[in-house]
Design a protein around this motif. Structure first.
Motif, PDB file in Angstrom:
ATOM      1  N   TYR A 139      11.661 -14.189  43.007  1.00  0.00           N
ATOM      2  CA  TYR A 139      12.996 -14.779  42.840  1.00  0.00           C
ATOM      3  C   TYR A 139      13.137 -16.121  43.561  1.00  0.00           C
ATOM      4  CZ  TYR A 139      14.458 -10.294  40.886  1.00  0.00           C
ATOM      5  OH  TYR A 139      14.588  -9.171  40.094  1.00  0.00           O
ATOM      6  N   ARG A 140      12.120 -16.501  44.289  1.00  0.00           N
ATOM      7  CA  ARG A 140      12.122 -17.756  45.037  1.00  0.00           C
ATOM      8  C   ARG A 140      13.412 -17.899  45.856  1.00  0.00           C
ATOM      9  NH1 ARG A 140       9.211 -21.514  40.468  1.00  0.00           N
ATOM     10  NH2 ARG A 140      10.081 -19.969  39.051  1.00  0.00           N
ATOM     11  N   ASN A 141      14.211 -18.932  45.593  1.00  0.00           N
ATOM     12  CA  ASN A 141      15.412 -19.157  46.406  1.00  0.00           C
ATOM     13  C   ASN A 141      16.655 -18.455  45.863  1.00  0.00           C
ATOM     14  OD1 ASN A 141      14.047 -20.881  48.213  1.00  0.00           O
ATOM     15  ND2 ASN A 141      14.305 -22.607  46.809  1.00  0.00           N
ATOM     16  N   LEU A 142      16.489 -17.684  44.794  1.00  0.00           N
ATOM     17  CA  LEU A 142      17.641 -17.001  44.195  1.00  0.00           C
ATOM     18  C   LEU A 142      17.913 -15.694  44.935  1.00  0.00           C
ATOM     19  CD1 LEU A 142      19.738 -16.832  41.882  1.00  0.00           C
ATOM     20  CD2 LEU A 142      17.999 -15.606  40.552  1.00  0.00           C
ATOM     21  N   HIS A 143      19.166 -15.496  45.355  1.00  0.00           N
ATOM     22  CA  HIS A 143      19.568 -14.268  46.049  1.00  0.00           C
ATOM     23  C   HIS A 143      20.605 -13.547  45.184  1.00  0.00           C
ATOM     24  CE1 HIS A 143      17.449 -15.480  49.692  1.00  0.00           C
ATOM     25  NE2 HIS A 143      17.995 -16.684  49.559  1.00  0.00           N
ATOM     26  N   LEU A 144      20.214 -12.386  44.654  1.00  0.00           N
ATOM     27  CA  LEU A 144      21.139 -11.609  43.837  1.00  0.00           C
ATOM     28  C   LEU A 144      22.088 -10.835  44.735  1.00  0.00           C
ATOM     29  CD1 LEU A 144      18.664 -10.252  41.122  1.00  0.00           C
ATOM     30  CD2 LEU A 144      20.194 -12.234  40.997  1.00  0.00           C
ATOM     31  N   PRO A 145      23.377 -10.740  44.347  1.00  0.00           N
ATOM     32  CA  PRO A 145      24.371 -10.095  45.224  1.00  0.00           C
ATOM     33  C   PRO A 145      24.215  -8.589  45.317  1.00  0.00           C
ATOM     34  CG  PRO A 145      25.367 -10.720  43.130  1.00  0.00           C
ATOM     35  CD  PRO A 145      23.981 -11.303  43.131  1.00  0.00           C
ATOM     36  N   GLU A 146      23.545  -7.972  44.307  1.00  0.00           N
ATOM     37  CA  GLU A 146      23.404  -6.521  44.302  1.00  0.00           C
ATOM     38  C   GLU A 146      22.003  -6.141  43.857  1.00  0.00           C
ATOM     39  OE1 GLU A 146      26.441  -4.554  42.016  1.00  0.00           O
ATOM     40  OE2 GLU A 146      27.864  -6.197  42.344  1.00  0.00           O
ATOM     41  N   GLU A 147      21.662  -4.883  44.112  1.00  0.00           N
ATOM     42  CA  GLU A 147      20.383  -4.361  43.651  1.00  0.00           C
ATOM     43  C   GLU A 147      20.491  -3.989  42.179  1.00  0.00           C
ATOM     44  OE1 GLU A 147      17.305  -0.664  44.630  1.00  0.00           O
ATOM     45  OE2 GLU A 147      18.862  -1.234  46.069  1.00  0.00           O
ATOM     46  N   ILE A 148      19.458  -4.273  41.426  1.00  0.00           N
ATOM     47  CA  ILE A 148      19.449  -3.954  39.997  1.00  0.00           C
ATOM     48  C   ILE A 148      18.964  -2.517  39.819  1.00  0.00           C
ATOM     49  CG2 ILE A 148      18.490  -4.567  37.744  1.00  0.00           C
ATOM     50  CD1 ILE A 148      18.066  -7.397  38.848  1.00  0.00           C
ATOM     51  N   PRO A 149      19.738  -1.659  39.143  1.00  0.00           N
ATOM     52  CA  PRO A 149      19.336  -0.255  38.965  1.00  0.00           C
ATOM     53  C   PRO A 149      18.013  -0.136  38.229  1.00  0.00           C
ATOM     54  CG  PRO A 149      21.659  -0.550  38.421  1.00  0.00           C
ATOM     55  CD  PRO A 149      21.090  -1.921  38.608  1.00  0.00           C
ATOM     56  N   ALA A 150      17.250   0.913  38.535  1.00  0.00           N
ATOM     57  CA  ALA A 150      15.915   1.098  37.965  1.00  0.00           C
ATOM     58  C   ALA A 150      15.948   1.359  36.465  1.00  0.00           C
ATOM     59  CB  ALA A 150      15.200   2.241  38.676  1.00  0.00           C
ATOM     60  N   ASN A 151      17.087   1.842  35.948  1.00  0.00           N
ATOM     61  CA  ASN A 151      17.170   2.154  34.515  1.00  0.00           C
ATOM     62  C   ASN A 151      17.793   1.016  33.702  1.00  0.00           C
ATOM     63  OD1 ASN A 151      19.781   2.308  35.409  1.00  0.00           O
ATOM     64  ND2 ASN A 151      20.255   4.273  34.442  1.00  0.00           N
ATOM     65  N   THR A 152      17.886  -0.177  34.291  1.00  0.00           N
ATOM     66  CA  THR A 152      18.538  -1.298  33.608  1.00  0.00           C
ATOM     67  C   THR A 152      17.739  -1.802  32.414  1.00  0.00           C
ATOM     68  OG1 THR A 152      19.656  -2.019  35.624  1.00  0.00           O
ATOM     69  CG2 THR A 152      19.379  -3.663  33.885  1.00  0.00           C
ATOM     70  N   GLY A 153      16.430  -1.859  32.542  1.00  0.00           N
ATOM     71  CA  GLY A 153      15.603  -2.385  31.458  1.00  0.00           C
ATOM     72  C   GLY A 153      15.246  -3.846  31.676  1.00  0.00           C
ATOM     73  N   TYR A 154      14.640  -4.435  30.659  1.00  0.00           N
ATOM     74  CA  TYR A 154      14.182  -5.819  30.718  1.00  0.00           C
ATOM     75  C   TYR A 154      14.753  -6.593  29.527  1.00  0.00           C
ATOM     76  CZ  TYR A 154      10.829  -4.036  34.140  1.00  0.00           C
ATOM     77  OH  TYR A 154      10.252  -3.448  35.244  1.00  0.00           O
ATOM     78  N   ALA A 155      14.479  -7.893  29.497  1.00  0.00           N
ATOM     79  CA  ALA A 155      14.924  -8.721  28.373  1.00  0.00           C
ATOM     80  C   ALA A 155      13.879  -8.755  27.259  1.00  0.00           C
ATOM     81  CB  ALA A 155      15.211 -10.147  28.837  1.00  0.00           C
ATOM     82  N   GLY A 156      12.720  -8.188  27.496  1.00  0.00           N
ATOM     83  CA  GLY A 156      11.632  -8.198  26.530  1.00  0.00           C
ATOM     84  C   GLY A 156      10.305  -8.252  27.250  1.00  0.00           C
ATOM     85  N   PHE A 157       9.246  -8.630  26.525  1.00  0.00           N
ATOM     86  CA  PHE A 157       7.915  -8.630  27.141  1.00  0.00           C
ATOM     87  C   PHE A 157       7.011  -9.601  26.405  1.00  0.00           C
ATOM     88  CE2 PHE A 157       8.013  -5.464  23.816  1.00  0.00           C
ATOM     89  CZ  PHE A 157       6.797  -5.594  23.169  1.00  0.00           C
ATOM     90  N   ARG A 158       5.931  -9.991  27.088  1.00  0.00           N
ATOM     91  CA  ARG A 158       4.874 -10.789  26.466  1.00  0.00           C
ATOM     92  C   ARG A 158       3.562 -10.028  26.561  1.00  0.00           C
ATOM     93  NH1 ARG A 158       5.317 -14.272  31.121  1.00  0.00           N
ATOM     94  NH2 ARG A 158       6.449 -15.792  29.857  1.00  0.00           N
ATOM     95  N   VAL A 159       2.668 -10.329  25.631  1.00  0.00           N
ATOM     96  CA  VAL A 159       1.350  -9.696  25.596  1.00  0.00           C
ATOM     97  C   VAL A 159       0.298 -10.761  25.893  1.00  0.00           C
ATOM     98  CG1 VAL A 159      -0.296  -8.378  24.220  1.00  0.00           C
ATOM     99  CG2 VAL A 159       2.172  -8.068  23.846  1.00  0.00           C
TER     100      VAL A 159
END
Length: 535
Positions: free
Chosen positions: A119-139
């Motif tokens: 995340y480099r310098n980005l600080h998220l205000p909350e923890e992301i739940p484990a069941n949230t998922g992703y935006a997609g994937f690359r192969v």
């Protein structure tokens, strides 16, 4: 006992416990289709409702700071021929996609793990739940593992390259060896280019990623596609190569109108159902009448639509970027194939050091069995810059599927830069050996009322002038062809046709033109089909 041992092994080799809850299952298209059918009996629920609010507020600069850690790629530790990297949610990507891994005996979810990202310098205000998922994937993969080559610069043995990416609605892109990203494919296009109604964008909400066994030469994926009007299950069997192929099988269930209106009270019955949709970019080219203040001679990811019709005719339709939306429907019963192609393969035609338009793939759709009665649609949006994908092509069935009944179809996508493809039977399918290679437009210098079209044909069937080809032309009723001439271009070993068009006075509707070259023995070239819009 076997499942227990495998679970313990996975816990050791998986970083941050990304893969919990091992489940005994045999994942197939039917496995995904049963889940799609159950979902089709209920109104559509947008995955955006599950996105943490703080992720939806990420800015462009915020999102750029998030980078996947290559050492966390799925299957890297097992030394398999494919690796999967995940895209983070946020900014424009606000629809969570749930991923699963499967083998021949088990399936398990791939949960969200913050440690997969820098995340480099980005600080998220909350923890992301484990069941949230992703935006997609690359192969990712190594070309050296799949394509024999003596060119070390083209296939460095230890270099991992992208084979493809699945991100955003139902969009995905694949690559063959030596290609760079250009156009995209989609799972389904609904009401694309229809006037007076918004387009409906289906989304891939769930994926099952088939874990390769040893040195498997192909990758097997399954997905669920969901939308207000329908739910579908897809199978992708992807084989990398100089031409990369994706064999696609799909089962679609269209929702009952009551459930459609429950999700979207404004949604009307679908006008077009776009199968095997292709999306590309055409800003300007040789045939463009709209000129832009840019140093490059041409800018496009595709320069034409090629169709192979039931009667055996090959039709080449050049693309155009007009001043407004253009949507053309072309009858195509039992279409044999179609695709958006990049025929211009010379750097000199682009002069672009940063976007290798000469190396982007053409994509050809080869239907499995007969698709029946329908039309090829080509939608051309107006654009002022190259950052917008403004071209869409798809096949639309004449008869709309009944609600909640399985609608099945299949096809092969070939991502290639060649003029011939090797199909599943190991035969060579020439896309067209006697083809249109260039289209240019202008006014007749002797009569400014007449528009002149200059079309170049490359005819390997005719290398000499012993049997001069004749031009067979036609146009729609709102114009007339006043002159046709055919000349040999000895410099390029091509044939050039000059066509003069006199538009009907006061008529501002598009004029449709056709031209083919015919030899005395009946051998025909590709048919040039052009839609010219008056200024």
């Amino acid at each position: 006992m076997r499942l227990l041992i495998l679970t313990l092994v996975l816990c050791v080799v998986r970083p941050a416990c990304a893969l919990p809850r091992l489940e005994a299952a045999h994942v197939t298209l039917d496995y995904a289709a049963k889940r799609a059918e159950l979902r089709a009996h209920k109104p559509f629920r947008s995955p955006r409702a599950d996105l943490p609010e703080f992720l939806s507020k990420l800015t462009y600069d915020d999102y750029r700071q998030i980078e996947f850690r290559e050492d966390k790629a799925l299957w890297k530790q097992e030394g398999l021929p494919f690796r999967i990297e995940f895209f983070h949610l946020g900014y424009l990507y606000q629809e969570p996609v749930h991923l699963n891994e499967f083998s021949s005996t088990y399936v398990q979810p791939v949960r969200f793990v913050p440690d997969f990202f820098d995340y480099r310098n980005l600080h998220l205000p909350e923890e992301i739940p484990a069941n949230t998922g992703y935006a997609g994937f690359r192969v990712n993969m190594k070309w050296a593992n799949f394509v024999a080559s003596t060119n070390a610069a083209l296939t460095p043995p230890d270099k991992w390259d992208e084979l493809g990416a699945f991100q955003g609605a139902s969009y995905f892109r694949l690559l063959g060896q030596g290609q760079v990203y250009g156009m995209s494919a989609r799972g389904l296009a609904l009401d694309c280019g229809e006037s007076g109604r918004p387009e409906e964008f289906p989304i891939f909400t769930d994926w099952w990623l088939g874990k390769p066994q040893g040195k498997d030469p192909a990758l097997l994926l399954y997905a669920i596609l969901d939308s207000v009007s329908c739910v579908g299950a897809y199978e992708f069997f992807i084989t990398p190569g100089t031409t990369t192929k994706a064999q696609v099988e799909a089962v679609i269930y269209f929702r009952d109108q009551r459930d459609i209106l429950a999700a979207d009270p404004q949604r009307r019955a679908l006008e077009t159902i776009g199968l095997a949709p292709l999306t590309s970019m055409f800003w300007y080219g040789k045939n463009s009448e709209r000129k832009f203040n840019d140093y490059r001679p041409e800018v496009h990811d595709s320069d034409g639509l090629l169709m192979h019709l039931e009667n055996g005719e090959w039709v080449w339709r050049p693309l155009e970027n007009g001043t407004g939306l253009r949507h053309q429907s072309i009858p195509a019963r039992n279409i044999k194939g179609f695709g958006l192609l990049q025929r211009e393969r010379k750097f000199d035609c682009y002069q672009d050091l940063f976007h290798a338009y000469e190396d982007v793939p053409s994509v050809w759709v080869d239907p499995k069995e007969s698709w029946g009665d329908g039309q090829i649609h080509v939608v051309e949006l107006s654009t002022q810059y190259e950052g917008m994908d403004n071209i869409v092509a798809f096949w639309n069935p004449a008869s709309k599927p009944a609600p909640l009944q399985p609608y099945k179809f299949g096809y092969t996508l070939s991502w290639t830069r060649e003029a011939a493809l090797t199909i599943s039977t190991n035969e060579v399918l020439p896309l067209s050996s006697n083809m249109v290679v260039a289209t240019r437009l202008g006014l007749d210098p002797r009569d400014q009322r007449q528009h002149q079209f200059v079309v170049d044909f490359d005819l390997p069937m005719l290398k000499t002038e012993d049997d001069l080809p004749k031009a067979v032309t036609s146009c729609s009723e709102n114009g007339s062809i006043s002159m046709v001439q055919v000349f040999r271009n000895n410099t390029d070993n091509t044939w050039r046709v000059f066509i003069n068009l006199l538009p009907k006075t006061g008529d501002h509707e598009p004029v449709d033109l056709r031209c083919a070259l015919k030899r005395s023995d009946g051998m025909m070239s590709e048919t040039w089909s052009y839609r010219w819009s008056p200024p």
